[in-house]
Write a protein that holds these residues in place. Structure first.
Motif, PDB file in Angstrom:
ATOM      1  N   LYS A  98      28.390  42.548  40.886  1.00  0.00           N
ATOM      2  CA  LYS A  98      29.563  42.387  40.021  1.00  0.00           C
ATOM      3  C   LYS A  98      30.861  42.751  40.746  1.00  0.00           C
ATOM      4  CE  LYS A  98      29.136  46.989  37.912  1.00  0.00           C
ATOM      5  NZ  LYS A  98      28.934  47.726  36.630  1.00  0.00           N
ATOM      6  N   LYS A 141      39.723  42.657  42.270  1.00  0.00           N
ATOM      7  CA  LYS A 141      39.732  41.751  43.415  1.00  0.00           C
ATOM      8  C   LYS A 141      40.676  40.579  43.139  1.00  0.00           C
ATOM      9  CE  LYS A 141      36.940  38.443  45.964  1.00  0.00           C
ATOM     10  NZ  LYS A 141      35.600  37.880  46.243  1.00  0.00           N
ATOM     11  N   GLU A 142      40.636  40.043  41.950  1.00  0.00           N
ATOM     12  CA  GLU A 142      41.506  38.917  41.596  1.00  0.00           C
ATOM     13  C   GLU A 142      42.977  39.268  41.783  1.00  0.00           C
ATOM     14  OE1 GLU A 142      42.542  36.162  37.648  1.00  0.00           O
ATOM     15  OE2 GLU A 142      40.832  37.534  37.635  1.00  0.00           O
ATOM     16  N   LYS A 162      31.860  41.533  43.389  1.00  0.00           N
ATOM     17  CA  LYS A 162      32.417  40.319  43.978  1.00  0.00           C
ATOM     18  C   LYS A 162      33.360  39.586  43.029  1.00  0.00           C
ATOM     19  CE  LYS A 162      28.297  39.511  46.826  1.00  0.00           C
ATOM     20  NZ  LYS A 162      28.897  39.419  48.166  1.00  0.00           N
ATOM     21  N   SER A 163      33.239  39.871  41.718  1.00  0.00           N
ATOM     22  CA  SER A 163      34.080  39.179  40.742  1.00  0.00           C
ATOM     23  C   SER A 163      34.901  40.155  39.896  1.00  0.00           C
ATOM     24  CB  SER A 163      33.206  38.309  39.829  1.00  0.00           C
ATOM     25  OG  SER A 163      32.211  39.098  39.181  1.00  0.00           O
ATOM     26  N   CYS A 164      35.066  41.367  40.388  1.00  0.00           N
ATOM     27  CA  CYS A 164      35.843  42.377  39.658  1.00  0.00           C
ATOM     28  C   CYS A 164      37.288  41.900  39.482  1.00  0.00           C
ATOM     29  CB  CYS A 164      35.811  43.695  40.429  1.00  0.00           C
ATOM     30  SG  CYS A 164      36.817  45.010  39.703  1.00  0.00           S
ATOM     31  N   HIS A 165      37.890  42.214  38.347  1.00  0.00           N
ATOM     32  CA  HIS A 165      39.269  41.793  38.098  1.00  0.00           C
ATOM     33  C   HIS A 165      40.240  42.404  39.105  1.00  0.00           C
ATOM     34  CE1 HIS A 165      39.329  45.728  36.100  1.00  0.00           C
ATOM     35  NE2 HIS A 165      40.638  45.692  36.246  1.00  0.00           N
ATOM     36  N   SER A 199      32.485  42.627  48.959  1.00  0.00           N
ATOM     37  CA  SER A 199      33.247  42.158  47.801  1.00  0.00           C
ATOM     38  C   SER A 199      34.265  41.090  48.162  1.00  0.00           C
ATOM     39  CB  SER A 199      33.982  43.333  47.127  1.00  0.00           C
ATOM     40  OG  SER A 199      33.076  44.217  46.519  1.00  0.00           O
TER      41      SER A 199
END
Length: 261
Positions: free
Chosen positions: A66, A73-74, A68-71, A100
Motif C-alpha cells: 500500500k 506519494k501522490e 506504493k499508492s499512499c496519498h 514506494s
C-alpha cells in the motif's frame, strides 16, 4: 549560506536563485512551499534522513504494498522528480525509498553515510564482557526483537543504553538498563563489551551506533534492516573509518558536482 527552520520566514527561499538543500524535512514546512520552489525552478537537493516526507511514520516505514499508492506519494513525487540531487544514507535507505517510488530510480543521487569521527571511536584495549545495545528498547529500533533475543540467550548479559520508554514493562533478567550515557563516554562504554546487538524491525537508513560500536572494537549482531551494514565497504574497521570519516567531504563534493554541471 542561510539555515532556515519552520519558525523562520521561509518565503526567503523564493526571493533569489540560490540552491536549496532540504535536510531532515519534518512537519512544519508547508507542502505548498516546495511546490512553489518547483514552479520557480529553484535548484533543490533533498537530503533524506529517514522516510519523511514520503511516510509520516518515519522510522516505522512499513514498506508494504500500500506504500506504493499512499496519498503522500501522490503529493510529493512530482517535487522529488524535479530535484537536482537526491541523497540517501545507505544502499538500503535508497532501495527502501525506491520500493514506494520506483520513478526516482533514474534521478541523480548520492549515497553518503552518517559522518563519524574515527578518532572518537577506537579500541582502548580494555577488558570486555557481555553485550551492549543502544536505544534498542525503543519500538522503532526493534525493542521486541532485542528482548526476544535476550530471552533466547539467557546466559548473555546485555547492557541497554539510551533509556527504557516502557519502564513498567519488565525486562528479561539478563538485561540491565543504564539509561542515558553522555556522548563523550560512549567509546569507553562500547569498549567494555564484546558485542553490539541491534535488530530493527523496519529498514533503518543508517544507524550510526553500529559503526561506532564496530570501530570501538565490538563485533556486531545485526540483521539485514541496518542501513550501515548494506554498504559494501562495511568489511573492515579501516574501511568503515575511511568512509564515515570522509562523509562530510563527500556530501559537499556531490552537491558541488551537480550544481556545476
Amino acid at each position: 549560506m542561510s539555515i532556515l527552520t519552520p519558525q523562520a520566514d521561509s518565503n526567503i527561499l523564493l526571493t533569489d536563485d540560490s540552491p536549496v538543500i532540504i535536510s531532515n524535512m519534518m512537519a512544519g514546512f508547508r507542502l505548498e512551499l516546495f511546490q512553489q520552489l518547483v514552479e520557480r525552478r529553484k535548484p533543490c537537493i533533498w537530503f533524506f534522513h529517514d522516510y519523511q516526507p514520503l511516510c509520516k511514520y518515519r522510522l516505522f516505514y512499513p514498506m508494504l504494498g500500500k506504500c506504493k499508492s499512499c496519498h503522500r506519494k501522490e503529493n510529493w513525487l512530482p517535487i522529488f522528480l524535479e530535484a537536482r540531487l537526491l541523497i540517501w544514507l545507505s544502499p538500503l535507505h535508497r532501495e527502501s525509498w525506491l520500493w514506494s517510488c520506483p520513478e526516482l530510480e533514474q534521478k541523480p543521487y548520492a549515497i553518503v553515510p552518517s559522518p563519524i569521527e574515527p578518532s572518537q571511536f577506537y579500541d582502548m584495549k580494555l577488558p570486555r564482557e557481555g553485550i551492549i545495545c543502544v536505544t534498542s528498547l525503543f519500538e522503532f529500533k526493534g525493542r521486541k526483537r532485542v528482548l526476544q533475543w535476550a530471552r533466547d540467550h539467557s546466559g548473555q548479559e546485555i547492557t541497554c543504553v539510551g533509556g527504557n520508554p516502557l519502564p513498567n514493562e519488565p525486562l528479561p533478567p539478563n538485561c540491565r538498563d543504564v539509561g542515558q550515557i553522555p556522548p563523550w563516554q560512549m567509546n569507553e562504554t562500547y569498549n567494555k563489551h564484546k558485542m553490539f546487538l541491534h535488530l530493527p524491525a523496519t529498514p533503518q537508513p543508517f544507524d550510526r551506533t553500529v559503526p561506532e560500536a564496530y570501530l570501538a572494537g565490538c563485533d556486531v549482531i545485526g540483521n539485514k534492516l541496518i542501513g550501515a551494514l548494506s554498504h559494501d565497504w562495511f568489511r573492515s574497521r579501516g574501511e568503515v573509518a575511511e568512509h564515515c570519516g570522509s562523509s562530510s567531504r563527500l556530501f559537499w563534493e556531490k552537491i558541488e558536482g551537480v550544481l556545476n554541471d
